[in-house]
Design an enzyme around this catalytic site. Structure first.
Site, PDB file in Angstrom:
ATOM      1  N   GLU A  66       5.587  -1.323 -23.276  1.00 31.25           N
ATOM      2  CA  GLU A  66       5.980  -0.372 -22.237  1.00 31.25           C
ATOM      3  C   GLU A  66       6.758   0.788 -22.836  1.00 31.25           C
ATOM      4  O   GLU A  66       7.564   0.608 -23.749  1.00 31.25           O
ATOM      5  CB  GLU A  66       6.870  -1.033 -21.179  1.00 31.25           C
ATOM      6  CG  GLU A  66       6.190  -1.971 -20.230  1.00 31.25           C
ATOM      7  CD  GLU A  66       7.146  -2.448 -19.146  1.00 31.25           C
ATOM      8  OE1 GLU A  66       8.141  -1.741 -18.852  1.00 31.25           O
ATOM      9  OE2 GLU A  66       6.909  -3.528 -18.584  1.00 31.25           O
ATOM     10  N   CYS A 115      25.311 -21.005 -11.247  1.00 33.58           N
ATOM     11  CA  CYS A 115      25.326 -21.892 -10.086  1.00 33.58           C
ATOM     12  C   CYS A 115      25.636 -23.343 -10.484  1.00 33.58           C
ATOM     13  O   CYS A 115      25.733 -23.681 -11.672  1.00 33.58           O
ATOM     14  CB  CYS A 115      23.988 -21.815  -9.354  1.00 33.58           C
ATOM     15  SG  CYS A 115      22.613 -22.610 -10.232  1.00 33.58           S
ATOM     16  N   GLU A 125      10.313  -9.345 -19.398  1.00 38.70           N
ATOM     17  CA  GLU A 125      11.667  -8.941 -19.805  1.00 38.70           C
ATOM     18  C   GLU A 125      12.715 -10.012 -19.453  1.00 38.70           C
ATOM     19  O   GLU A 125      13.632  -9.785 -18.673  1.00 38.70           O
ATOM     20  CB  GLU A 125      12.043  -7.607 -19.176  1.00 38.70           C
ATOM     21  CG  GLU A 125      11.140  -6.463 -19.590  1.00 38.70           C
ATOM     22  CD  GLU A 125      11.501  -5.141 -18.961  1.00 38.70           C
ATOM     23  OE1 GLU A 125      11.099  -4.100 -19.514  1.00 38.70           O
ATOM     24  OE2 GLU A 125      12.181  -5.132 -17.912  1.00 38.70           O
TER      25      GLU A 125
END
Length: 652
Positions: A306, A160, A153
């Site tokens: 899923e 950053c 997923e």
């Protein structure tokens, strides 16, 4: 060539995410016995197991995984082997804190959850390549290996300093010069002109609105950064195991990753789907997500990786619903039904997530339904590899989604809601939809619908115009054709490049807080809300207009003949009944057959089979043409047939 048929091998895939490392080895023997009882033929192993597989840098422990794969193979259960790179282990966070994700507010995430890594981090990427290479070499010849499941997923976005450097490199490749970037980003606004590449940052927290093109480009970059991670793992796996297919699980209508681009990097498309079980019309959004997966797969079969077996987030899945949603996926093109997860966890953050074997164990309603579903799927092998015909296309483009989700627009545009405004009436009409990009071939579809195309490139505008000129029917929703690929407004009146095609020009957007009463010879009197336009038709015919109030006489639905085709503009959000009537008329005029069913019932053809599905908790009656055989029950069916609550028939 690696493909889904290498996994299905002539039967529907059935299984789920298996996490044996959470259980004593004595439980594994019970697991495989129950898998055989349920008809499971494939399980995913290894997701989130990096810490067990590499307990310290460069030191691998594959012994437990060897035993799992051997046991599964002995019981004729294939393995979808996952690379564990979605959640790096604690040692990486400790030794290399710069691999941890940073939010737009400057907060560095810490270890203890999942998906905490920075996808731009060279250190993360180096370690990810190492673990994937080690797994590929170790299991390349293992007979249980059926499929590679990359990461899990993909969704990570980081702000950053390392990401900032990567962003600048990406921008230099995209624009080549600062002059081109300054032009694209319109940096003359608010004194944002850049004189050095080092001055450019990700769109971090700021006192007020961010530069919309900077935000759009950062979304493009963030998607590409994830794709680079996917490609790196895929190349290792393809080179080491050239005949084993590779996939990575998508999450329906999900914004951070451009799924069109990601789908092109895999051997087939996989999908995780957890509908809102409190929504009585959740099956409509479920159908929409399944149709999107089929579109991403190039109208070929896809893989349901899923779903939940018994519910999620405290919401119970009612008896029979597991079967209904699973067979809905098969009807709309999936060649697999899999779950998260096989056995519900005893501990951890998702210990109350559902499992095919719940905490109660095999002596439970859920497991009985799981085993019954396995028997059903075994009867449907002839559907494997078959296609789902569709005569209507809906345009879906991630660049447009990212742009129209920006701040400070005339109104907040929820693209998913706009998609559903058009999709749900089509679903109720029994019209199956393909999702395509504006750049894809459109000529095979009698009707093409664009619920929203706020961002529209000149090339895509030309394709749409040619499609209509050659005889196609095009339907466009409001706030479309507004900006170019840099999110710059096209001056001269919307829909700009499509103004001649639509036969109108818009002078001003008129978002609405109140309900509009509208009238139409075609649609009768109806209500609408959310949006209207102050527009001037040139060649377009007004089909519906506002009936009263300050906007009385304002057109809200228009039709324009163009070349051999027709273009429709829907300048508001009509109430569902009116939208259904409008789309039924457009479909009929274009030669598309509607087949509306009782409330909550859908009928979908896949190959030679007709799936009749009742999504309601009450029985429903459906008329079946001709004499057919229900493959699930063996009954002969003709005329009026009754479906029980959450009932399904699969008719030949």
């Amino acid at each position: 060539m690696r493909k889904l048929s290498d996994v299905t091998r002539g039967r529907l895939v059935y299984g789920g995410d298996y996490n044996p490392e959470q259980w004593p080895e004595a439980v594994w023997l019970e697991d495989v016995a129950l898998m055989r009882e349920a008809g499971v033929n494939l399980v995913t192993v290894g997701v989130f197991s990096w810490g067990r597989l590499e307990p310290s840098p460069g030191s691998f422990d594959f012994g437990w995984l060897d035993r799992v794969l051997d046991l599964l193979h002995e019981n004729e259960i294939g393995v979808s082997l996952a690379t564990p790179t979605a959640s790096p282990p604690p040692w990486m966070s400790l030794r290399h804190p710069d691999t941890l994700m940073v939010t737009a507010d400057g907060v560095r995430m810490s270890h203890g959850s999942r998906n905490h890594y920075c996808p731009s981090s060279p250190v993360y990427r180096q370690y990810a390549r190492a673990i994937v290479t080690a797994m590929a070499r170790r299991y390349a010849e293992h007979p249980a290996l059926t499929l590679w499941h990359i990461n899990n997923e993909y969704c990570e976005v980081c702000y950053c300093d390392g990401t900032a450097q990567h962003f600048r490199r990406w921008l230099r490749e995209r624009y080549e010069t600062l002059g081109a970037l300054n032009e694209a980003w319109a940096t003359a606004f608010w004194s944002q002109h850049y004189g050095e590449w080092a001055e450019i940052l990700p769109p971090r927290a700021a006192p007020y609105l961010r530069n919309p093109t900077q935000v759009l480009d950062f979304k493009r970059f963030s998607s590409e950064s994830l794709l680079q991670c996917l490609r790196a793992e895929r190349e290792i796996l393809h080179n080491t195991t050239p005949f084993v297919p590779v996939t990575s699980n998508f999450m329906g209508l999900f914004a951070p990753l451009d799924y069109w681009q990601a789908a092109a990097e895999q051997d087939f498309v996989s999908h995780d789907w957890y509908p809102d079980l409190t929504d009585p019309a959740a099956h409509v959004e479920t159908a929409m997500s399944y149709d999107l997966m089929r579109g991403l797969a190039g109208r070929k079969p896809w893989f349901l990786m899923e779903q939940s077996a018994s519910g999620s987030h405290g919401v119970r899945r009612p008896p029979g619903h597991l079967r209904t949603q699973s067979l809905q996926a098969i009807a709309r093109g999936s060649d697999a039904v899999c779950f998260f997860q096989w056995r519900a966890s005893r501990a951890g953050a998702e210990k109350f997530h559902s499992g095919m074997v719940p905490h109660r164990g095999p002596h439970s309603r859920v497991f009985r339904e799981v085993a019954a579903l396995g028997r059903d799927l075994a009867e449907l092998s002839e559907v494997v590899g078959e296609h789902v015909p569709a005569q209507v296309a809906i345009l879906m483009d991630w660049d447009n989604w990212w742009a129209v989700s920006g701040a400070h627009l005339p109104a907040e545009i929820d693209l998913l809601a706009r998609l559903r405004d058009f999709y749900e009436p089509l679903w109720r009409l029994g019209i199956v939809v393909d999702f395509v990009r504006p750049r894809d071939g459109l000529t095979k579809y009698p009707v093409v619908i664009a619920p929203n195309l706020y961002l529209l490139t000149a090339c895509d505008a030309d394709r749409i115009t040619s499609y209509v000129d050659d005889g196609g029917t095009f339907v466009m929703g409001f706030f479309s054709g507004v900006v170019d690929e840099h999110d710059h407004v096209r001056v001269g009146g919307c829909p700009a490049l499509l103004a001649d095609l639509m036969g109108l020009r818009i002078d001003e957007f008129l978002p609405q807080r109140d309900t509009l009463t509208c009238t139409s010879e075609l649609l009768g009197e109806f209500t609408a809300d959310f949006w209207a336009d102050e527009l001037t038709p040139s060649t377009a015919e007004v089909v519906a207009e506002v009936a009263c109030g300050e906007l009385a006489g304002t057109p809200v639905v228009l039709r324009n003949g163009f070349g051999d085709g027709t273009a429709w503009y829907v300048a508001t959000r009509p109430e569902p009944a009116a939208m259904g009537t409008l789309l039924a008329h457009i479909a009929e005029q274009a030669g598309v057959t509607a087949s509306p069913q009782p409330e909550g019932v859908e009928v979908v053809r896949r190959g030679d089979l007709l799936f009749v599905i009742n999504h309601r908790p009450e029985p429903a009656k459906v008329v079946v043409d001709g004499a057919r055989v229900d493959l699930l029950s063996g009954e002969r069916v003709s005329g009026v047939t009754e479906l029980p609550r959450y009932g399904v028939r699969v008719l030949r």
